[in-house]
Design a protein around this motif. Sequence first.
Motif, PDB file in Angstrom:
ATOM      1  N   ILE A  59       0.838  -1.203   0.000  1.00 12.41           N
ATOM      2  CA  ILE A  59       0.000   0.000   0.000  1.00 12.41           C
ATOM      3  C   ILE A  59       0.872   1.251   0.000  1.00 12.41           C
ATOM      4  O   ILE A  59       0.626   2.194  -0.752  1.00 12.41           O
ATOM      5  N   VAL A  60       1.898   1.248   0.824  1.00 13.65           N
ATOM      6  CA  VAL A  60       2.800   2.410   0.886  1.00 13.65           C
ATOM      7  C   VAL A  60       3.490   2.608  -0.463  1.00 13.65           C
ATOM      8  O   VAL A  60       3.576   3.736  -0.965  1.00 13.65           O
ATOM      9  N   ASP A  66       5.434  10.147  -4.401  1.00  6.38           N
ATOM     10  CA  ASP A  66       5.212  11.415  -5.072  1.00  6.38           C
ATOM     11  C   ASP A  66       6.221  11.567  -6.206  1.00  6.38           C
ATOM     12  O   ASP A  66       7.388  11.196  -6.066  1.00  6.38           O
ATOM     13  N   ALA A  67       5.758  12.108  -7.283  1.00  6.82           N
ATOM     14  CA  ALA A  67       6.668  12.402  -8.384  1.00  6.82           C
ATOM     15  C   ALA A  67       7.468  13.652  -8.025  1.00  6.82           C
ATOM     16  O   ALA A  67       6.925  14.588  -7.429  1.00  6.82           O
ATOM     17  N   PRO A  68       8.748  13.657  -8.358  1.00  7.02           N
ATOM     18  CA  PRO A  68       9.541  14.857  -8.054  1.00  7.02           C
ATOM     19  C   PRO A  68       9.089  16.015  -8.949  1.00  7.02           C
ATOM     20  O   PRO A  68       8.649  15.802 -10.078  1.00  7.02           O
TER      21      PRO A  68
END
Length: 87
Positions: A59-60, A66-68
């Motif tokens: 799940i994590v 997050d996309a940079p």
Amino acid sequence: MSAGDNAECGTQCQEALAQLERYLDGELPNTTLDEIKTHLAACYPCTDRASFEEQLRAIVRRDCVDAPPPSLLVRIREHLATVHIEG
């Protein structure tokens, strides 16, 4: 994770749970890996704990990435272009 979370766990359970993170990360030597696998095959509470940890990790991995920002990627590429690799 604390190995002592389950009051009914015996010494083998405590040892297996103490190694669970490294087991899931694939960081155990073969002898320890075999011991953990053997224990998990015979111990429902520890197998349940391992399954929970695996599902939580999935799940994590799926939901907490997050996309940079594009500006960071540009700065990294610019920096890498200037780095001299010594060999």
